[in-house]
Design a protein around this motif. Structure first.
Motif, PDB file in Angstrom:
ATOM      1  N   ARG A  22       1.085  -0.839   0.069  1.00  0.00           N
ATOM      2  CA  ARG A  22      -0.489  -0.231   0.098  1.00  0.00           C
ATOM      3  C   ARG A  22       1.011   1.267  -0.071  1.00  0.00           C
ATOM      4  O   ARG A  22       1.163   2.048   1.026  1.00  0.00           O
ATOM      5  N   PRO A  23       1.444   1.621  -0.706  1.00  0.00           N
ATOM      6  CA  PRO A  23       2.413   2.606  -1.173  1.00  0.00           C
ATOM      7  C   PRO A  23       1.864   3.930  -0.978  1.00  0.00           C
ATOM      8  O   PRO A  23       0.813   3.971  -1.631  1.00  0.00           O
ATOM      9  N   ASP A  24       2.178   5.026  -0.745  1.00  0.00           N
ATOM     10  CA  ASP A  24       1.723   6.187  -0.123  1.00  0.00           C
ATOM     11  C   ASP A  24       1.793   7.025  -2.425  1.00  0.00           C
ATOM     12  O   ASP A  24       2.864   6.126  -2.865  1.00  0.00           O
ATOM     13  N   HIS A  25       1.076   7.564  -2.414  1.00  0.00           N
ATOM     14  CA  HIS A  25       0.756   8.707  -3.547  1.00  0.00           C
ATOM     15  C   HIS A  25       2.719   8.673  -4.116  1.00  0.00           C
ATOM     16  O   HIS A  25       2.632   9.045  -5.212  1.00  0.00           O
ATOM     17  N   ASP A  26       3.379   9.595  -3.418  1.00  0.00           N
ATOM     18  CA  ASP A  26       5.011   9.651  -3.593  1.00  0.00           C
ATOM     19  C   ASP A  26       5.791   8.601  -3.977  1.00  0.00           C
ATOM     20  O   ASP A  26       6.028   8.404  -5.102  1.00  0.00           O
ATOM     21  N   ILE A  27       5.311   7.836  -2.821  1.00  0.00           N
ATOM     22  CA  ILE A  27       6.129   6.350  -3.485  1.00  0.00           C
ATOM     23  C   ILE A  27       5.919   6.036  -5.188  1.00  0.00           C
ATOM     24  O   ILE A  27       6.269   5.645  -6.022  1.00  0.00           O
ATOM     25  N   VAL A  28       4.490   5.890  -5.372  1.00  0.00           N
ATOM     26  CA  VAL A  28       3.724   5.634  -6.509  1.00  0.00           C
ATOM     27  C   VAL A  28       4.417   6.462  -8.124  1.00  0.00           C
ATOM     28  O   VAL A  28       4.022   5.849  -8.921  1.00  0.00           O
ATOM     29  N   GLU A  29       4.270   7.646  -7.271  1.00  0.00           N
ATOM     30  CA  GLU A  29       4.762   8.825  -8.597  1.00  0.00           C
ATOM     31  C   GLU A  29       5.633   8.105  -8.689  1.00  0.00           C
ATOM     32  O   GLU A  29       6.534   8.292 -10.390  1.00  0.00           O
ATOM     33  N   GLN A  30       7.145   8.250  -8.174  1.00  0.00           N
ATOM     34  CA  GLN A  30       8.126   7.836  -8.387  1.00  0.00           C
ATOM     35  C   GLN A  30       8.420   6.353  -8.888  1.00  0.00           C
ATOM     36  O   GLN A  30       8.996   6.392 -10.121  1.00  0.00           O
ATOM     37  N   ALA A  31       7.666   5.253  -8.842  1.00  0.00           N
ATOM     38  CA  ALA A  31       7.749   4.576  -8.797  1.00  0.00           C
ATOM     39  C   ALA A  31       7.639   4.529 -10.757  1.00  0.00           C
ATOM     40  O   ALA A  31       7.835   3.558 -11.969  1.00  0.00           O
ATOM     41  N   ILE A  32       6.157   5.339 -10.546  1.00  0.00           N
ATOM     42  CA  ILE A  32       5.733   5.308 -12.039  1.00  0.00           C
ATOM     43  C   ILE A  32       6.498   6.043 -13.644  1.00  0.00           C
ATOM     44  O   ILE A  32       6.968   5.292 -14.548  1.00  0.00           O
ATOM     45  N   ARG A  33       6.864   6.901 -12.437  1.00  0.00           N
ATOM     46  CA  ARG A  33       7.998   7.428 -13.431  1.00  0.00           C
ATOM     47  C   ARG A  33       9.623   6.322 -13.565  1.00  0.00           C
ATOM     48  O   ARG A  33       9.761   6.485 -15.037  1.00  0.00           O
ATOM     49  N   ALA A  34      10.060   5.737 -12.658  1.00  0.00           N
ATOM     50  CA  ALA A  34      10.850   5.390 -12.809  1.00  0.00           C
ATOM     51  C   ALA A  34      11.237   3.703 -14.205  1.00  0.00           C
ATOM     52  O   ALA A  34      11.357   3.593 -14.676  1.00  0.00           O
TER      53      ALA A  34
END
Length: 88
Positions: A22-34
């Motif tokens: 259950r990652p937070d928004h910032d972690i998801v944003e970083q994962a998507i960008r990467a």
């Protein structure tokens, strides 16, 4: 669903984040960008998703449910209302 929702879910699917987390928004944003950068764009993510469905469908289905659920939750994607709801 929108194309943006699909692209985000596909990118998250290809990320190294653990299914069920259950990652937070910032972690998801970083994962998507990467993921998008690593695969040369959203088409590269979609190609990797397709390959996983072909090679490991038993794992791909729950992973996509997880990815789509995370994206819909964090980006507050609203499902379109039916015609009946709009009329009433």
């Amino acid at each position: 669903m929108t194309k943006l929702t699909d692209a985000r879910a596909e990118a998250l699917f290809t990320s190294p984040l653990a299914t069920g987390s259950r990652p937070d928004h910032d972690i998801v944003e970083q994962a998507i960008r990467a993921a998008v950068r690593a695969r040369g764009g959203v088409r590269g993510c979609a190609a990797d998703v397709a390959a996983e469905y072909g090679d490991h469908p038993e794992c791909a289905v729950p992973r996509m449910r997880w990815a789509r659920g995370i994206v819909e939750h964090l980006y507050d994607i609203r499902r379109p209302r039916s015609a009946w709801t709009l009329v009433a």
